[in-house]
Structures are given as C-alpha cells and as structure tokens.
Design an enzyme around this catalytic site. Structure first.
Site, PDB file in Angstrom:
ATOM      1  N   THR A 281      35.802 -25.368   0.458  1.00 12.39           N
ATOM      2  CA  THR A 281      36.779 -24.380   0.921  1.00 12.39           C
ATOM      3  C   THR A 281      36.819 -24.234   2.437  1.00 12.39           C
ATOM      4  O   THR A 281      37.829 -23.811   2.994  1.00 12.39           O
ATOM      5  CB  THR A 281      36.496 -22.998   0.307  1.00 12.39           C
ATOM      6  OG1 THR A 281      35.185 -22.570   0.695  1.00 12.39           O
ATOM      7  CG2 THR A 281      36.609 -23.042  -1.207  1.00 12.39           C
ATOM      8  N   ASP A 282      35.730 -24.572   3.133  1.00 13.01           N
ATOM      9  CA  ASP A 282      35.626 -24.224   4.549  1.00 13.01           C
ATOM     10  C   ASP A 282      36.702 -24.872   5.413  1.00 13.01           C
ATOM     11  O   ASP A 282      37.232 -24.240   6.332  1.00 13.01           O
ATOM     12  CB  ASP A 282      34.238 -24.595   5.090  1.00 13.01           C
ATOM     13  CG  ASP A 282      33.156 -23.638   4.618  1.00 13.01           C
ATOM     14  OD1 ASP A 282      33.512 -22.595   4.041  1.00 13.01           O
ATOM     15  OD2 ASP A 282      31.963 -23.926   4.819  1.00 13.01           O
TER      16      ASP A 282
ATOM     17  N   SER B  23      32.188 -29.262   3.061  1.00 13.72           N
ATOM     18  CA  SER B  23      33.395 -29.460   3.880  1.00 13.72           C
ATOM     19  C   SER B  23      33.271 -28.901   5.293  1.00 13.72           C
ATOM     20  O   SER B  23      34.099 -29.210   6.143  1.00 13.72           O
ATOM     21  CB  SER B  23      34.628 -28.877   3.194  1.00 13.72           C
ATOM     22  OG  SER B  23      34.702 -27.477   3.308  1.00 13.72           O
TER      23      SER B  23
ATOM     24  N   THR C  39      31.642 -26.981  -2.682  1.00 13.26           N
ATOM     25  CA  THR C  39      30.996 -26.027  -3.591  1.00 13.26           C
ATOM     26  C   THR C  39      31.336 -26.318  -5.042  1.00 13.26           C
ATOM     27  O   THR C  39      30.514 -26.084  -5.930  1.00 13.26           O
ATOM     28  CB  THR C  39      31.423 -24.596  -3.237  1.00 13.26           C
ATOM     29  OG1 THR C  39      31.016 -24.316  -1.896  1.00 13.26           O
ATOM     30  CG2 THR C  39      30.802 -23.571  -4.171  1.00 13.26           C
TER      31      THR C  39
END
Length: 312
Positions: A95-96, A62, A16
């Site tokens: 972030t995932d 991610s 992101t």
C-alpha cells in the site's frame, strides 16, 4: 457451447497482502512479501473457478519500490496485455507506494484492457486479513466486460489511478480518490459502476522508461511549512536534482524564502511543480501560462509525472 471464463494474469510484487508475522495478532510487525503468489491464490477458495495465470515479478515491501522493479513490472504487464487471450491483469502490491505505481503504469501504458492493482492493510497471517477479499474483487473487475485502464481495487471500491491517495496508516479503508469518488463498488461479488473507466490517454510507451535506473533524472519533493527557508531546495539542486515538486500549503502556496529558493532553482534549469500537502483538492494553474500546477495529482504522483517528463 458455453464460452470459457476470461483469462486473468496475476502479477505479484510482494507487499502486506503477501506478508506474515510470527503471531496472528501482529498486524504491524510482519514481513512483507513473504508468501508466493500461488499461496496467495490458494488462500482465496473462490478463485478456484476462475481462469488464472500467476507470475512473480518481485517480493518486496512497497516502501522499497524502485525504478528497476517498475521497469520489469511495466514490461510484464505489456507482455500479457498483448496476448489476445488475456482479458486483464491484476497486480498485488504494497500500500505504501501503490498510488505511485498505479499512476506510473497509467502514464506509461494507458492500457485498453484492465490493469487492476490491489493490496492489503493486514498481513495474510492475521485472522482479519483483508487481502483475500481484495484479491477476489480485483479479479472480478479484471474479468468484467467494458473495464479498461489502470485502477486500484481496495476495500470494496475501485478507484482511478489519477489522484489516488493513501489516506490512513492502519484502517482497511486506506485509499481515496480526491474529489472524484470511486469508479465502482463491489458488494457481495457484484460490481456497480458509477462512471466511465479511465482510458483514451496516449501511452508514453516502454521506450520512454528504458534508460538505466541510475541514469534517470533526479526529482525531489520538498514541503512548505512554518519556518520553511528554502535550504532544502538549495541542497537538492546542489546534489543534482533535475526537478522539484513542492508540497505547498493550501492551494500550493509557499513561504517567501522557499519561493526565492525555487526561483533560484528555476534559473539554474531545474523544473518545478507545485502540489499541495493537503489530502484532497487540486492545485490549479495561476493563469494560462502556468505549467507548474499539479492539478489533482498528489505530490507523490506529481513526482512520477515530472520524472517521466524529464526522461524525454
């Protein structure tokens, strides 16, 4: 004569933080990894006074992180850390799966120099993008004297990789670090450290992860819940799983039927690790002989640990 600024290498993987959307108000329907690393750096004018090299390792969301990308990333991090002139490495990421990549690098490299991962919850095209501040903070940490090991810098805090969790789907303060709290906070460009930086662990080394991705042992995560009957465990074993992480309720507890299925899996040679579906809190051993408790690792991090162990 004044000493030069420390040299920091930024390795980009997408996410992101490098995402863009057609409308600036769209913070969920963007395309991750759309911007190159040089564009990211140019978007943070304060970085102009820092010594930085940049390299793109991947440009992915991610959620699509995979073993092959992990292998490339670990190799590039190790390469740059071995250069005497490099003070530290910053990795831009989504972030995932950030908690998984951070733990993976911690176990494989256990670096003496700082390796700092950062990310964003809002795309670069958003008027309230959080990526620029996170990237500047990450570089600040990577440059700082005395910093070592793998950490994640996000929303003004630096977290250890071990026990890190993503705890919110949308808020910019999306990460927390189990019971330990942050290692440091960054306020106005000034870092305040509260405890020692991670270090002292024995690295597994790049040789451990050199196997072709398709040959890596399969490790699945199953969850205990009301009505859990163990059929997913049986299916995973039948599909060739070499290891299972169970995200148990509470302190890693499982239903009687799920417990029976896990016993069958053990009898067939499958390794089992018990974690918890709770956001915070460890799963402690149930006696000196218990080797299945995940400790403070989340189920996602416990899966990484088990997979690395099975690579032996």
């Amino acid at each position: 004569m004044q000493s030069p600024m420390p040299l920091v290498v930024i390795l980009a993987t997408g996410g992101t933080i490098a995402g863009t959307a057609a409308a600036s108000t769209d913070t969920t329907g963007y395309r991750a990894g759309a911007l190159g690393v040089e564009t990211l750096i140019a978007g943070v004018p304060a970085l102009a006074g820092h010594r930085i090299e940049a390299e793109s390792v991947a440009a992915i969301d991610s959620k699509d992180m995979d073993i092959a990308t992990w292998q490339r990333l670990a190799a590039r991090v190790a390469h740059h850390l071995a250069r005497p002139e490099v003070a530290g490495v910053v990795i831009t990421h989504g972030t995932d799966t950030l908690e998984e990549t951070a733990y993976f690098l911690h176990r494989v490299l256990a670096p003496a120099k700082p390796v700092v991962l950062t990310a964003a919850m809002r795309p670069a095209s958003a008027p309230s993008a959080d990526g620029p501040a996170n990237l500047l903070d990450a570089v600040t940490v990577a440059e700082a004297a005395g910093v070592r090991g793998v950490s994640v810098v996000f929303a003004g805090a630096a977290w250890a990789a071990v026990g890190l969790r993503k705890v919110h789907t949308l808020q910019t303060s999306a990460f927390a670090g189990s019971d330990c709290g942050p290692i440091a906070r960054l306020e106005g460009g000034v870092m305040r450290a509260f405890r020692e930086w991670p270090g002292g662990d024995e690295p597994l080394g790049l040789a451990r992860i050199g196997m072709a991705p398709d040959a890596w042992p399969r490790v699945e995560v199953v969850m205990n819940h009301a009505g859990a009957d163990g059929r997913l465990v049986d299916a995973a074993v039948a599909a060739g799983a070499a290891g299972l992480v169970v995200a148990g309720t509470g302190h890693g507890t499982v239903s009687a039927r799920l417990d029976a299925a896990l016993a069958r899996a053990r009898e067939s040679g499958v390794r089992v690790v018990r974690a918890s579906r709770c956001v915070f809190g460890p799963v402690l051993p149930l006696g000196a002989a218990d080797r299945e408790a995940a400790g403070e690792l989340s189920a996602a991090q416990a899966r990484v640990e088990l997979q690395l162990a099975l690579l032996q």
